[in-house]
Design a protein around this motif. Structure first.
Motif, PDB file in Angstrom:
ATOM      1  N   SER A 149       0.811  -1.218   0.000  1.00 38.14           N
ATOM      2  CA  SER A 149       0.000   0.000   0.000  1.00 38.14           C
ATOM      3  C   SER A 149       0.845   1.269   0.000  1.00 38.14           C
ATOM      4  O   SER A 149       0.308   2.359  -0.192  1.00 38.14           O
ATOM      5  CB  SER A 149      -0.930   0.021   1.221  1.00 38.14           C
ATOM      6  OG  SER A 149      -0.183   0.042   2.416  1.00 38.14           O
ATOM      7  N   THR A 175       0.589  -3.850   4.363  1.00 37.08           N
ATOM      8  CA  THR A 175      -0.215  -2.652   4.584  1.00 37.08           C
ATOM      9  C   THR A 175       0.364  -1.835   5.729  1.00 37.08           C
ATOM     10  O   THR A 175       1.178  -2.304   6.520  1.00 37.08           O
ATOM     11  CB  THR A 175      -1.665  -3.036   4.917  1.00 37.08           C
ATOM     12  OG1 THR A 175      -1.672  -3.965   6.017  1.00 37.08           O
ATOM     13  CG2 THR A 175      -2.345  -3.679   3.717  1.00 37.08           C
ATOM     14  N   GLU A 188      -4.363   1.956   6.248  1.00 34.81           N
ATOM     15  CA  GLU A 188      -5.301   1.160   5.453  1.00 34.81           C
ATOM     16  C   GLU A 188      -6.236   0.357   6.357  1.00 34.81           C
ATOM     17  O   GLU A 188      -5.762  -0.353   7.250  1.00 34.81           O
ATOM     18  CB  GLU A 188      -4.560   0.182   4.526  1.00 34.81           C
ATOM     19  CG  GLU A 188      -3.982   0.838   3.310  1.00 34.81           C
ATOM     20  CD  GLU A 188      -2.798   1.718   3.645  1.00 34.81           C
ATOM     21  OE1 GLU A 188      -2.926   2.961   3.494  1.00 34.81           O
ATOM     22  OE2 GLU A 188      -1.756   1.180   4.053  1.00 34.81           O
ATOM     23  N   ASN A 206       1.022  -6.425   8.328  1.00 28.61           N
ATOM     24  CA  ASN A 206       0.858  -5.021   8.695  1.00 28.61           C
ATOM     25  C   ASN A 206       2.194  -4.471   9.169  1.00 28.61           C
ATOM     26  O   ASN A 206       2.806  -5.002  10.106  1.00 28.61           O
ATOM     27  CB  ASN A 206      -0.193  -4.903   9.803  1.00 28.61           C
ATOM     28  CG  ASN A 206      -0.898  -3.573   9.790  1.00 28.61           C
ATOM     29  OD1 ASN A 206      -1.333  -3.118   8.730  1.00 28.61           O
ATOM     30  ND2 ASN A 206      -1.057  -2.950  10.940  1.00 28.61           N
TER      31      ASN A 206
END
Length: 321
Positions: A7, A52, A56, A75
């Motif tokens: 992302s 991510t 997000e 993450n």
């Protein structure tokens, strides 16, 4: 196997690790802004892995948009309140985070905010830059002496909180802390006293927050808790913004309920409550606690290593949930 979706572009070292995976990669094309929701849903389609950030929201809609090939959401943060872990588990998707590698950098900034707020450093810097006429005097920007027996209250004595305790001990501060580790031998070595939240708030000169954001800790610090603090006390938050009721904090500062605050995170990030922006007794940072060069590189590399392991059929290094 589908692609790996990022992302945001990571550090150079972490991106080299991404390329070494040997899988197709799709990276959101704006390094400074998170993907719009519609773009995120489109770009994750067919992905086997997602890396991510906390910006997000990875929920059932995103997981379903990715499809049945999705194996992992890595993450790139310690906190993972932005990921619906239960929804991922229900779909057989692993969720990981990046603990451990950012403890020292975050503790540095947390204690930096302790010093900046207590000794009014940012306020004094703004004063000098304003071009105001000044001369040294015994009352000029007098603040709290942290090394003269001041009490630091650590809410949530985890890895980062313990790193803050180590710094506070070096400054000779008295330390109170909440959490199960507050009674550990390690904590005792830094002179930490275990306390419940009520006692910690009542006795601390500076309160610093290091607990995760959960339904139980959302607005953990609100009007009632701020009123329980000393009127000379300071609040520091480098954890997650919604742990503090920001409107209540702005009101408490305006009414002199507490003396100041140092914030790196915000309830509606990146928006900051307007009642905080114009205040000299508040230090505001743009969520940079983990922004050490080596630290951000280590975070990205750990996220990539989790992806590598899961795609290879191995256990991830740092699973959550």
């Amino acid at each position: 196997m589908g692609h790996l979706y990022l992302s945001r572009e990571l550090t150079d070292g972490a991106m080299a690790a991404v390329r070494s995976l040997g899988v197709p990669v799709v990276v959101h094309d704006d390094p400074d802004r998170p993907p719009a929701r519609e773009q995120l849903l489109a770009d994750v389609r067919g992905a086997s892995a997602l890396i991510t950030l906390l910006t997000e929201r990875v929920d059932g809609e995103v997981l379903d948009a990715a499809g049945s090939d999705l194996r992992i959401v890595a993450n790139c943060a310690v906190g993972y309140d932005n990921v619906d872990v239960a929804a991922a588990r229900a779909r057989g998707v692993v969720v990981t985070n990046t603990p451990g590698v950012l403890d020292e950098a975050t503790a540095d900034v947390a204690f930096g905010l302790v010093l900046a707020t207590s000794r009014r450093l940012v306020e004094a810097d703004r004063f000098v830059r304003s071009g105001a006429d000044w001369i040294w005097g015994p009352r000029l920007f007098v603040g709290l002496d942290v090394s003269a027996g001041a009490t630091l209250g650590i809410v949530g004595l985890g890895r980062i909180g313990m790193a803050v305790a180590r710094r506070a001990a070096a400054f000779g501060m008295r330390i109170l802390a909440t959490g199960s580790r507050a009674t550990s031998d390690e904590a005792a070595g830094y002179g930490v006293e275990a306390a419940d939240l009520d006692r910690l708030l009542a006795e601390s000169d500076v309160v610093t927050l290091h607990c995760p954001l959960t339904p139980e800790t959302r607005h953990l610090i609100g009007a009632e808790q701020l009123a329980a603090m000393k009127p000379t006390a300071l609040l520091v938050n480098t954890a997650r913004g919604p742990i503090v009721d920001e409107a209540a904090l702005a009101d408490a500062l305006a009414r002199g309920v507490i003396a100041g605050a140092g914030l790196d995170v915000y309830e509606d990030e990146p928006r900051v409550h307007p009642g905080l922006l114009g205040r000299d007794d508040v230090v505001l940072l743009p969520h940079i606690a983990s922004a050490g060069e080596a630290t951000r590189d280590a975070m990205g590399r750990l996220a990539v290593e989790n992806v590598r392991a899961v795609l290879a059929g191995e256990p991830p290094r740092t699973p959550v949930g």
